[in-house]
Design a protein around this motif. Structure first.
Motif, PDB file in Angstrom:
ATOM      1  N   GLY A   7      12.935  15.646  48.415  1.00  0.00           N
ATOM      2  CA  GLY A   7      11.558  16.047  48.707  1.00  0.00           C
ATOM      3  C   GLY A   7      11.225  15.960  50.182  1.00  0.00           C
ATOM      4  O   GLY A   7      12.111  15.970  51.043  1.00  0.00           O
ATOM      5  N   ALA A   8       9.943  15.873  50.486  1.00  0.00           N
ATOM      6  CA  ALA A   8       9.476  15.844  51.873  1.00  0.00           C
ATOM      7  C   ALA A   8       9.906  14.544  52.564  1.00  0.00           C
ATOM      8  O   ALA A   8      10.111  13.516  51.923  1.00  0.00           O
ATOM      9  CB  ALA A   8       7.956  15.983  51.917  1.00  0.00           C
ATOM     10  N   ARG A   9      10.031  14.613  53.888  1.00  0.00           N
ATOM     11  CA  ARG A   9      10.420  13.425  54.672  1.00  0.00           C
ATOM     12  C   ARG A   9       9.173  12.666  55.096  1.00  0.00           C
ATOM     13  O   ARG A   9       8.430  13.116  55.968  1.00  0.00           O
ATOM     14  CB  ARG A   9      11.252  13.839  55.895  1.00  0.00           C
ATOM     15  N   MET A  10       8.962  11.514  54.494  1.00  0.00           N
ATOM     16  CA  MET A  10       7.704  10.784  54.692  1.00  0.00           C
ATOM     17  C   MET A  10       7.526  10.336  56.139  1.00  0.00           C
ATOM     18  O   MET A  10       6.406  10.167  56.609  1.00  0.00           O
ATOM     19  CB  MET A  10       7.639   9.579  53.762  1.00  0.00           C
ATOM     20  N   MET A  11       8.627  10.164  56.878  1.00  0.00           N
ATOM     21  CA  MET A  11       8.521   9.702  58.258  1.00  0.00           C
ATOM     22  C   MET A  11       7.880  10.739  59.174  1.00  0.00           C
ATOM     23  O   MET A  11       7.490  10.417  60.293  1.00  0.00           O
ATOM     24  CB  MET A  11       9.899   9.334  58.819  1.00  0.00           C
ATOM     25  N   GLU A  12       7.807  11.987  58.692  1.00  0.00           N
ATOM     26  CA  GLU A  12       7.185  13.029  59.496  1.00  0.00           C
ATOM     27  C   GLU A  12       5.853  13.495  58.920  1.00  0.00           C
ATOM     28  O   GLU A  12       5.213  14.410  59.461  1.00  0.00           O
ATOM     29  CB  GLU A  12       8.152  14.212  59.649  1.00  0.00           C
ATOM     30  N   ALA A  13       5.445  12.903  57.807  1.00  0.00           N
ATOM     31  CA  ALA A  13       4.112  13.107  57.210  1.00  0.00           C
ATOM     32  C   ALA A  13       3.723  14.583  57.166  1.00  0.00           C
ATOM     33  O   ALA A  13       4.434  15.396  56.593  1.00  0.00           O
ATOM     34  CB  ALA A  13       3.085  12.269  57.973  1.00  0.00           C
ATOM     35  N   ALA A  14       2.599  14.953  57.775  1.00  0.00           N
ATOM     36  CA  ALA A  14       2.082  16.327  57.705  1.00  0.00           C
ATOM     37  C   ALA A  14       3.032  17.333  58.332  1.00  0.00           C
ATOM     38  O   ALA A  14       3.079  18.499  57.916  1.00  0.00           O
ATOM     39  CB  ALA A  14       0.721  16.405  58.384  1.00  0.00           C
ATOM     40  N   PHE A  15       3.807  16.901  59.336  1.00  0.00           N
ATOM     41  CA  PHE A  15       4.794  17.807  59.937  1.00  0.00           C
ATOM     42  C   PHE A  15       5.802  18.270  58.885  1.00  0.00           C
ATOM     43  O   PHE A  15       6.274  19.406  58.920  1.00  0.00           O
ATOM     44  CB  PHE A  15       5.527  17.114  61.093  1.00  0.00           C
ATOM     45  N   SER A  16       6.131  17.369  57.973  1.00  0.00           N
ATOM     46  CA  SER A  16       7.048  17.720  56.896  1.00  0.00           C
ATOM     47  C   SER A  16       6.379  18.651  55.886  1.00  0.00           C
ATOM     48  O   SER A  16       6.944  19.674  55.494  1.00  0.00           O
ATOM     49  CB  SER A  16       7.530  16.448  56.190  1.00  0.00           C
ATOM     50  N   LEU A  17       5.171  18.319  55.465  1.00  0.00           N
ATOM     51  CA  LEU A  17       4.475  19.130  54.464  1.00  0.00           C
ATOM     52  C   LEU A  17       4.206  20.553  54.963  1.00  0.00           C
ATOM     53  O   LEU A  17       4.194  21.508  54.173  1.00  0.00           O
ATOM     54  CB  LEU A  17       3.158  18.455  54.067  1.00  0.00           C
ATOM     55  N   MET A  18       4.015  20.706  56.263  1.00  0.00           N
ATOM     56  CA  MET A  18       3.767  22.037  56.827  1.00  0.00           C
ATOM     57  C   MET A  18       4.964  22.967  56.657  1.00  0.00           C
ATOM     58  O   MET A  18       4.806  24.197  56.675  1.00  0.00           O
ATOM     59  CB  MET A  18       3.426  21.913  58.318  1.00  0.00           C
ATOM     60  N   GLN A  19       6.153  22.408  56.448  1.00  0.00           N
ATOM     61  CA  GLN A  19       7.341  23.247  56.285  1.00  0.00           C
ATOM     62  C   GLN A  19       7.300  24.029  54.975  1.00  0.00           C
ATOM     63  O   GLN A  19       7.933  25.091  54.858  1.00  0.00           O
ATOM     64  CB  GLN A  19       8.617  22.388  56.344  1.00  0.00           C
ATOM     65  N   MET A  20       6.556  23.545  53.987  1.00  0.00           N
ATOM     66  CA  MET A  20       6.423  24.267  52.725  1.00  0.00           C
ATOM     67  C   MET A  20       5.747  25.620  52.956  1.00  0.00           C
ATOM     68  O   MET A  20       6.223  26.669  52.501  1.00  0.00           O
ATOM     69  CB  MET A  20       5.626  23.433  51.715  1.00  0.00           C
ATOM     70  N   ALA A  21       4.635  25.601  53.687  1.00  0.00           N
ATOM     71  CA  ALA A  21       3.919  26.845  53.985  1.00  0.00           C
ATOM     72  C   ALA A  21       4.707  27.722  54.948  1.00  0.00           C
ATOM     73  O   ALA A  21       4.760  28.951  54.795  1.00  0.00           O
ATOM     74  CB  ALA A  21       2.550  26.519  54.559  1.00  0.00           C
ATOM     75  N   LYS A  22       5.324  27.089  55.931  1.00  0.00           N
ATOM     76  CA  LYS A  22       6.077  27.830  56.952  1.00  0.00           C
ATOM     77  C   LYS A  22       7.228  28.614  56.325  1.00  0.00           C
ATOM     78  O   LYS A  22       7.400  29.818  56.591  1.00  0.00           O
ATOM     79  CB  LYS A  22       6.612  26.834  57.986  1.00  0.00           C
ATOM     80  N   THR A  23       8.029  27.959  55.504  1.00  0.00           N
ATOM     81  CA  THR A  23       9.177  28.631  54.897  1.00  0.00           C
ATOM     82  C   THR A  23       8.740  29.678  53.880  1.00  0.00           C
ATOM     83  O   THR A  23       9.357  30.749  53.768  1.00  0.00           O
ATOM     84  CB  THR A  23      10.110  27.612  54.225  1.00  0.00           C
ATOM     85  N   SER A  24       7.669  29.394  53.138  1.00  0.00           N
ATOM     86  CA  SER A  24       7.168  30.363  52.153  1.00  0.00           C
ATOM     87  C   SER A  24       6.670  31.626  52.848  1.00  0.00           C
ATOM     88  O   SER A  24       6.900  32.751  52.369  1.00  0.00           O
ATOM     89  CB  SER A  24       6.043  29.740  51.321  1.00  0.00           C
ATOM     90  N   ALA A  25       5.996  31.464  53.987  1.00  0.00           N
ATOM     91  CA  ALA A  25       5.514  32.617  54.749  1.00  0.00           C
ATOM     92  C   ALA A  25       6.688  33.440  55.286  1.00  0.00           C
ATOM     93  O   ALA A  25       6.660  34.677  55.265  1.00  0.00           O
ATOM     94  CB  ALA A  25       4.620  32.155  55.894  1.00  0.00           C
ATOM     95  N   LYS A  26       7.722  32.762  55.749  1.00  0.00           N
ATOM     96  CA  LYS A  26       8.906  33.462  56.252  1.00  0.00           C
ATOM     97  C   LYS A  26       9.599  34.236  55.130  1.00  0.00           C
ATOM     98  O   LYS A  26      10.095  35.352  55.340  1.00  0.00           O
ATOM     99  CB  LYS A  26       9.882  32.461  56.882  1.00  0.00           C
ATOM    100  N   LEU A  27       9.640  33.646  53.940  1.00  0.00           N
ATOM    101  CA  LEU A  27      10.256  34.332  52.805  1.00  0.00           C
ATOM    102  C   LEU A  27       9.459  35.569  52.400  1.00  0.00           C
ATOM    103  O   LEU A  27      10.032  36.564  51.937  1.00  0.00           O
ATOM    104  CB  LEU A  27      10.395  33.378  51.619  1.00  0.00           C
ATOM    105  N   ALA A  28       8.142  35.509  52.589  1.00  0.00           N
ATOM    106  CA  ALA A  28       7.315  36.691  52.324  1.00  0.00           C
ATOM    107  C   ALA A  28       7.699  37.825  53.276  1.00  0.00           C
ATOM    108  O   ALA A  28       7.778  38.993  52.870  1.00  0.00           O
ATOM    109  CB  ALA A  28       5.841  36.341  52.471  1.00  0.00           C
ATOM    110  N   LEU A  29       7.961  37.492  54.537  1.00  0.00           N
ATOM    111  CA  LEU A  29       8.403  38.496  55.508  1.00  0.00           C
ATOM    112  C   LEU A  29       9.782  39.040  55.131  1.00  0.00           C
ATOM    113  O   LEU A  29      10.059  40.234  55.317  1.00  0.00           O
ATOM    114  CB  LEU A  29       8.455  37.878  56.910  1.00  0.00           C
TER     115      LEU A  29
END
Length: 281
Positions: free
Chosen positions: A166-188
């Motif tokens: 799952g997400a890397r807790m040591m990076e907190a919100a920086f980690s969670l933002m990767q969910m949206a980032k990768t999903s947006a890239k996959l849409a492209l």
């Protein structure tokens, strides 16, 4: 009397001269508990030849299984995680990163490479569970994003091999933002008409399952893989009910429509090649 007194020596090798089997030569199947020699594992593509159990492997092994002649070009190899939050738990996150890099020889929990699979070009991003539990941090998201950019620019199909806690807790919100980032890239990637194949391996959990792992044009899993968002214990305590038998296994998810195929690792390359040829036509 010889019955009570040893007249000749038994084992004469001194302790310092005794030989031990080198680490990694023998392994034990976690399922049937039988011993497996390393050469047998390689020949059988890291699947137990007694019971068919799929051993956990990393990017090095997956690349050797999939790419023709184990020939590939690794991309973005020098990306490393920072420590923007200066996170500390039992130790500093920066120290944990250094220790894990030294122990595993990896820069982060993912590697990206392109090569040929049965003569067909393919871009592959593969996660490594040995690096802090395959946790999804900023580098994981960035490598996936750059891999997708490569696929779009070169019109090369993209394969994502997920294996994560799952997400890397040591990076907190920086980690969670990767969910949206990768999903947006996959849409492209979808808009560009480039195929995306998602391979889910044991285990695929947390934010990885909730984002790019489940967004493939084709979703494949290995037999018996654990796939889910929260763990079975957490779900059981939340809903206060017993869970169905085999809950969160690849077989259970395929039965309920979350997966297209379950493919034995020994047949994975052949299956992927057939998908790539179908998509190319």
């Amino acid at each position: 009397m010889a019955w009570f007194k040893r007249e000749s020596k038994g084992i004469t090798t001194s302790t310092e001269d005794k030989k031990e089997a080198p680490d990694g030569v023998w392994n034990k199947c976690p399922d049937c508990k039988r011993p497996l020699h390393y050469t047998e594992q390689v020949e059988n593509q890291y699947v137990c030849h007694y019971c068919g159990y799929h051993l956990r492997i990393g990017s090095k092994e997956y690349f050797s299984v999939l790419f023709d002649n184990n020939e590939f070009t690794e991309l973005f190899a020098n990306l490393r995680s920072g420590d923007p939050l200066e996170f500390v738990d039992t130790k500093k996150y920066s120290d944990r990163l250094k220790e894990t890099m030294a122990k595993t020889g990896l820069k982060d929990a993912i590697r990206a490479a392109h090569g040929l699979v049965d003569g067909m070009p393919l871009m592959v991003a593969c996660m490594d569970f040995n690096f802090i539990g395959g946790s999804m941090g900023s580098v994981v998201g960035e490598k996936i994003a750059r891999s997708i950019d490569y696929s779009i620019q070169n019109k090369v199909p993209f394969l994502m091999i997920s294996k994560s806690g799952g997400a890397r807790m040591m990076e907190a919100a920086f980690s969670l933002m990767q969910m949206a980032k990768t999903s947006a890239k996959l849409a492209l990637l979808g808009q560009a008409g480039v195929p995306y194949i998602s391979l889910l391996t044991d285990p695929t959990t947390g934010g990885v399952t909730a984002s790019y792992a489940m967004l493939g044009d084709i979703n494949i899993a290995e037999p018996g893989a654990l796939i889910g968002f929260a763990g079975p214990r957490v779900i059981k305590e939340t809903i206060k009910k017993d869970l169905p038998k085999g809950f969160q296994t690849a077989e259970f998810l395929q039965e309920h429509g979350f997966l297209d195929f379950i493919v034995d690792r020994r047949e994975m390359k052949e299956k992927l090649a057939s998908f790539l040829k179908m998509m190319a036509n």
